[in-house]
Scaffold this motif. Structure first.
Motif, PDB file in Angstrom:
ATOM      1  N   GLN A 153       0.831  -1.200   0.000  1.00 32.06           N
ATOM      2  CA  GLN A 153       0.000   0.000   0.000  1.00 32.06           C
ATOM      3  C   GLN A 153       0.869   1.255   0.000  1.00 32.06           C
ATOM      4  N   THR A 154       1.958   1.233   0.762  1.00 34.67           N
ATOM      5  CA  THR A 154       2.911   2.338   0.766  1.00 34.67           C
ATOM      6  C   THR A 154       3.984   2.060  -0.284  1.00 34.67           C
ATOM      7  N   TYR A 155       4.456   3.109  -0.937  1.00 36.83           N
ATOM      8  CA  TYR A 155       5.372   2.927  -2.069  1.00 36.83           C
ATOM      9  C   TYR A 155       6.743   2.435  -1.619  1.00 36.83           C
ATOM     10  N   ALA A 156       7.224   2.908  -0.455  1.00 34.21           N
ATOM     11  CA  ALA A 156       8.514   2.484   0.109  1.00 34.21           C
ATOM     12  C   ALA A 156       9.652   2.673  -0.892  1.00 34.21           C
ATOM     13  N   LEU A 157       9.694   3.852  -1.529  1.00 35.47           N
ATOM     14  CA  LEU A 157      10.780   4.166  -2.452  1.00 35.47           C
ATOM     15  C   LEU A 157      11.912   4.866  -1.696  1.00 35.47           C
ATOM     16  N   TYR A 158      13.139   4.675  -2.171  1.00 30.86           N
ATOM     17  CA  TYR A 158      14.280   5.360  -1.577  1.00 30.86           C
ATOM     18  C   TYR A 158      14.302   6.798  -2.080  1.00 30.86           C
ATOM     19  N   PRO A 159      14.161   7.799  -1.199  1.00 31.62           N
ATOM     20  CA  PRO A 159      14.016   9.188  -1.664  1.00 31.62           C
ATOM     21  C   PRO A 159      15.256   9.754  -2.333  1.00 31.62           C
ATOM     22  N   HIS A 160      16.439   9.207  -2.009  1.00 28.59           N
ATOM     23  CA  HIS A 160      17.679   9.747  -2.568  1.00 28.59           C
ATOM     24  C   HIS A 160      18.055   9.101  -3.897  1.00 28.59           C
ATOM     25  N   MET A 161      17.281   8.101  -4.345  1.00 29.81           N
ATOM     26  CA  MET A 161      17.573   7.396  -5.597  1.00 29.81           C
ATOM     27  C   MET A 161      16.630   7.859  -6.702  1.00 29.81           C
ATOM     28  N   THR A 162      17.102   7.780  -7.934  1.00 28.99           N
ATOM     29  CA  THR A 162      16.238   8.060  -9.081  1.00 28.99           C
ATOM     30  C   THR A 162      15.259   6.901  -9.289  1.00 28.99           C
ATOM     31  N   VAL A 163      14.314   7.123 -10.197  1.00 30.39           N
ATOM     32  CA  VAL A 163      13.364   6.069 -10.538  1.00 30.39           C
ATOM     33  C   VAL A 163      14.095   4.819 -11.025  1.00 30.39           C
ATOM     34  N   ALA A 164      15.053   5.002 -11.921  1.00 34.50           N
ATOM     35  CA  ALA A 164      15.801   3.860 -12.450  1.00 34.50           C
ATOM     36  C   ALA A 164      16.559   3.130 -11.341  1.00 34.50           C
ATOM     37  N   GLU A 165      17.158   3.889 -10.434  1.00 36.17           N
ATOM     38  CA  GLU A 165      17.914   3.273  -9.343  1.00 36.17           C
ATOM     39  C   GLU A 165      16.990   2.532  -8.384  1.00 36.17           C
ATOM     40  N   ASN A 166      15.822   3.112  -8.117  1.00 32.48           N
ATOM     41  CA  ASN A 166      14.860   2.432  -7.252  1.00 32.48           C
ATOM     42  C   ASN A 166      14.426   1.100  -7.859  1.00 32.48           C
TER      43      ASN A 166
END
Length: 353
Positions: free
Chosen positions: A82-95
């Protein structure tokens, strides 16, 4: 890709049982939706498939493998939360490529898999952006892309659209449906929203209190429910339920002006009662002398919903698709086609057939 089989699966937290002997077969490439009210056990069941919750007893198989005791990383599944849990310091490609990077995959392989996932999800313009520069729907697509690059046998979705607004929910629902058609993977999707279940699923599993109430295609559950719970849960607005009394082999419905309905189902003995289920679109309203009153009309453009009060306090919802204006507070007569009526035992709530 692979199917999923659950055999007599039980989950207890201490002495409290939350999943009670679930048996289920999900075919290879099938889109299966677990649906039910809050607390029914649908997320717990999904987490057991993922390996995030230990199975108390029973077995879980993915393809030919028994994965009941395996760690999540060994099961060949990818989960979208439900939560995206993406790394904020990484780009989309890096995530999207981070999981493969951590498991030591070559850079070229990671780049190729990220590019393919980006193509499927239409993320190419955003690959160099950070998550804070994305909308909620775009962030959820990145989270799905992160699952795609892992190449799992089974995709697991735990209410992935709950944090989105209404318009984005519709857009993402279409995106997930397209994703399933393009990659053909087995997908298990948890939601409390029966509209999501109806529009996405090949197979719906309706859960209540840790047990399966019914399994079938969306239209099977809609048109042929096994009990009152499924009949009331599947379909929006919900089915109307009215008390009927058996008289001379027919069902008399007092709330609809004492109308008598003939049916071929097995009815209780003379004088017994049944619940009569009628969907809103199978009812009609016309102005006329009656003890039924139109309280509220919700106009939604091409369709309106009329909320009625019948004798004895019974409430009815009627779906209308015409221009006729009936003032709120007006007495109305309610009609219906008896062929669309469903009948239920008032005690067991099972369907009478």
């Amino acid at each position: 890709m692979a199917g999923v089989t659950l055999t007599n699966v039980v989950k207890k937290f201490g002495p409290v049982g939350v999943i009670h002997g679930v048996d289920l077969d999900i075919g290879d490439g099938e889109f299966c939706v677990f649906v039910g009210p809050s607390g029914c056990g649908k997320s717990t069941l999904l987490r057991m498939v993922a390996g995030l919750e230990q199975t108390t007893s029973g077995a879980i198989r993915i393809g030919a493998r028994d994965v009941t005791a395996l760690d999540p990383a060994e099961r060949g599944v990818a989960m979208v939360f439900q939560t995206y849990a993406l790394y904020p310091h990484m780009t989309v490609a890096e995530n999207m490529g981070f999981g493969l990077k951590m498991t030591g995959h070559p850079k070229e392989e990671i780049r190729a898999k990220v590019a393919e996932a980006s193509r499927i999800l239409k993320l190419d313009p955003y690959l160099d952006r950070k998550p804070k520069a994305l909308s909620g729907g775009q962030r959820q697509r990145v989270a799905i892309g992160r699952a795609i690059v892992r190449g799992p046998e089974v995709f697991l979705f735990d209410e992935p659209l709950s944090n989105l607004d209404a318009e984005l929910r519709v857009d993402m629902r279409v995106e997930i449906a397209r994703l399933h058609k393009e990659i053909g993977a087995t997908m298990i999707y948890v939601t409390h929203d029966q509209v999501e279940a109806m529009t996405l699923a090949d197979k719906i599993v309706v859960l209540r209190a840790g047990k399966i109430e019914q399994v079938g295609s969306p239209m099977q559950l809609y048109s042929d429910p096994n009990n009152r719970f499924v009949a009331g849960f599947i379909g929006s607005p919900s089915m109307n339920f009215l008390e009927g009394r058996v008289e001379t082999g027919r069902v008399r419905i007092a709330a609809l002006g004492d109308v008598a309905v003939s049916t071929k189902v097995a009815l209780p003995a003379e004088g017994g009662t049944v619940l009569v289920g009628l969907r809103p679109q199978h009812l009609t309203v016309t102005p006329g002398p009656s003890a039924i009153t139109l309280d509220i009309r919700e106009r939604l453009g091409g369709v309106s919903y009329d909320y009625l009060t019948a004798p004895g306090g019974a409430r009815l919802i009627v779906e209308t698709r015409n221009d006729e204006t009936i003032a709120e507070g007006t007495p109305v007569q309610v009609g219906f086609d008896p062929a669309h009526a469903l009948f239920f035992d008032p005690v067991t709530e099972q369907r009478l057939r």
